[in-house]
Design a protein around this motif. Sequence first.
Motif: not given
Length: 134
Positions: A45-67
Motif C-alpha cells: 500500500g503506502t507503507q515502505r518495508l525495508f529488508h536487510r538488503r536495503d538496510r545494507t545498501r543504506l549503510d554503504l551509501v551513508l559510509r560512502g557519503r562520509r568518505l
Amino acid sequence: MTTRPTPPVDDEPRTIAQVAEEFDVTHRAIRHYESLGLLSPERRGTQRLFHRRDRTRLDLVLRGRRLGFPLEEIRRIVDMYDDHPGERGQLEYLLAQIDARRADLEQRRADLEIALAELQTLENRCREDLRRLP
C-alpha cells in the motif's frame, strides 16, 4: 514510564521510521536515496518495508557519503555487487576508488598545510609590524 518498542529481529522488514531511527537519518533522505534507485523497499500500500538488503545498501551509501564519494559513484559501486562483474569486480573497483579518494585527500591536506604555514607567516609579520608601531 514509557518503554521503547522492541527492535525488530535483523531479518524482519522495517518501516521507514524504524530505518530512519536506526541509521539516524531523516525520512526525506531515505526517500531521496529511494528516488535515486539506491534503495528499493517493498511496498505494501503506502507503507515502505525495508529488508536487510536495503538496510545494507543504506549503510554503504551513508559510509560512502562520509568518505566524500558522490552519490553517482556510490550507486555504481553498490550496483556492481548484483551486476557484472559481481563482487570481485566491485571490490577491485572500490579499491581503485579508495586509492583515488585517498590521493585527493592527501593533496588537500598538503594544500591546507601550505595555506596554514602562509597564514602563520602573515600573522607573524603583522604582529611584528604592530610591535614596531609607536
